[in-house]
Design an enzyme around this catalytic site. Sequence first.
Site, mmCIF file in Angstrom:
data_model
loop_
_atom_site.group_PDB
_atom_site.id
_atom_site.type_symbol
_atom_site.label_atom_id
_atom_site.label_comp_id
_atom_site.label_asym_id
_atom_site.label_seq_id
_atom_site.Cartn_x
_atom_site.Cartn_y
_atom_site.Cartn_z
ATOM 1 N N ASP A 274 39.897 -36.038 -66.085
ATOM 2 C CA ASP A 274 38.617 -35.644 -66.670
ATOM 3 C C ASP A 274 38.851 -34.886 -67.967
ATOM 4 O O ASP A 274 39.140 -33.691 -67.960
ATOM 5 C CB ASP A 274 37.818 -34.786 -65.684
ATOM 6 N N LYS A 281 36.871 -31.023 -73.153
ATOM 7 C CA LYS A 281 37.370 -29.740 -72.662
ATOM 8 C C LYS A 281 38.345 -29.116 -73.665
ATOM 9 O O LYS A 281 38.918 -29.820 -74.494
ATOM 10 C CB LYS A 281 38.100 -29.945 -71.328
ATOM 11 N N ASP A 351 30.628 -33.517 -69.498
ATOM 12 C CA ASP A 351 31.632 -32.906 -68.623
ATOM 13 C C ASP A 351 31.044 -32.549 -67.262
ATOM 14 O O ASP A 351 31.755 -32.062 -66.396
ATOM 15 C CB ASP A 351 32.234 -31.664 -69.290
ATOM 16 N N ARG A 355 29.005 -35.278 -60.638
ATOM 17 C CA ARG A 355 27.741 -35.479 -59.917
ATOM 18 C C ARG A 355 27.119 -36.837 -60.233
ATOM 19 O O ARG A 355 26.367 -37.382 -59.419
ATOM 20 C CB ARG A 355 26.784 -34.331 -60.233
#
EC number: 3.4.11.1
Length: 502
Positions: A274, A281, A351, A355
């Site tokens: 991720d 990030k 990010d 979900r």
Amino acid sequence: MEFNVKSGSPEKQRSACIIVGVFEPRRLSPIAEQLDKISDGYISALLRRGELEGKVGQSLLLHHVPNVLSERVLLIGCGKERELDERQYKQIIQKTINTLNETGSMEAVCFLTELHVKGRNNYWKVRQAVETAKDCLYTFDQLKSNKTELRRPLRKMVFNVPTRRELPSGERAIAHGLAIASGIKACKDLANMPPNICNAAYLASQARQLADSSANVSTRVIGEEQMKELNMNAYLAVGQGSQNESLMSIIEYKGNQDPESRPIVLVGKGLTFDSGGISIKPADGMDEMKYDMCGAATVYGVMRVVAELQLPINVIGVLAGCENMPGGKAYRPGDILTTMSGQTVEVLNTDAEGRLVLCDTLTYVERFEPELVIDIATLTGACMVALGHHYSGLMSNHNPLAHELMNASEQAGDRAWRLPLGEEFYEQIESNFADLANTGGRLGGAITAGCFLARFASKYNWAHLDIAGTAWRSGKAKGATGRPVSLLSQFLLNRAGLNSDE
């Protein structure tokens, strides 16, 4: 490593080493007192000289204790007797295993399982000793060119129980402990794999291998073309920026042939890397985002446990494999996605992708008519802020299920803490342009993420475990922890009627 259980007196043990406890301040445990009496006060004389205080973490190895058949006696500090709890018990077992390996003892008889631990029976003490020992011995060196091996590694450990009547319980504890330890190892191995090896296709290959090697297990894999046909647009959007195909691997274990038996479904977030996507990030610590698939690794590990123990229940494990990368085809902040359920989601932050993968997966599993669904995900940094690295966050739309999971977490010593899903939090994920937004701001971030998922889990009893703080460690001891394999395994043992009170 081999584990056994027996019942016998310490002085009659012919072993490379026997292990007994010493409490603060210099107080012998009942078993140590027996050895002291046989050796004409040899051990107590050493303690009076200040050789060992008895604090947790201390140890003293004795050679050729008078009148004792074993070559060595290992004294382990256990702290204050009245304060011995499960956390200290695990520390004591860890110290024991590490000391035995340092001294080159290849086999040992352990009497620490006879210590009194508040609220815990012999089954628990033996099982935790097995799980803790296996965890101590874990290494991940598959990708190292020079592997370090112990000169004389510990090969056999025998746990002593007070009476022969408790041998069946001890044997069951070893069987359960070994199966759970094997599941934890499988979870850790998968999670520790680098993202250039472990992608969604790798997760699928592991799922297929499990089906090939286990009875009552079958696997099927859903690719991007099928996801498009199913309108799993949120799941697909997350993987758009990656060259690795998104794949959802479904592992089905059938331990109950009753056609009326509905399955328990476990859904694991499997973001094999991720980057954050367009909402990228920071570089510092980004390497640890290979651990964003620890939910899927947990489900894989638990399915290994279920298959090994041949539990008489039906369980389906779903590994929601995907990779979140920036690129010309990546989804963007501001996009509005139509999920498989028909609900629309405004993307405020790419990010907050887990979900989006999970919401379509939670809709997909409705077709199994599940008895209950538990999703496991490294979902939010907010959960780490709330609970640190000690407790997994638990949310649920069904109080009895939440209580079952909390009870299992207490039994297993794999802690969770329940967080609320109040109506006030749902207001934070409202959108001006879609049915809901994929983030609800910084405040209560773990809970608003749970509220988001709850909107897709209304057709069954559901629980959500946020393991962002518990799935791996950073720093010098960096690596996957294998949590919450133990918690979920205990939950399924309870469901199968095979708990510690059997």
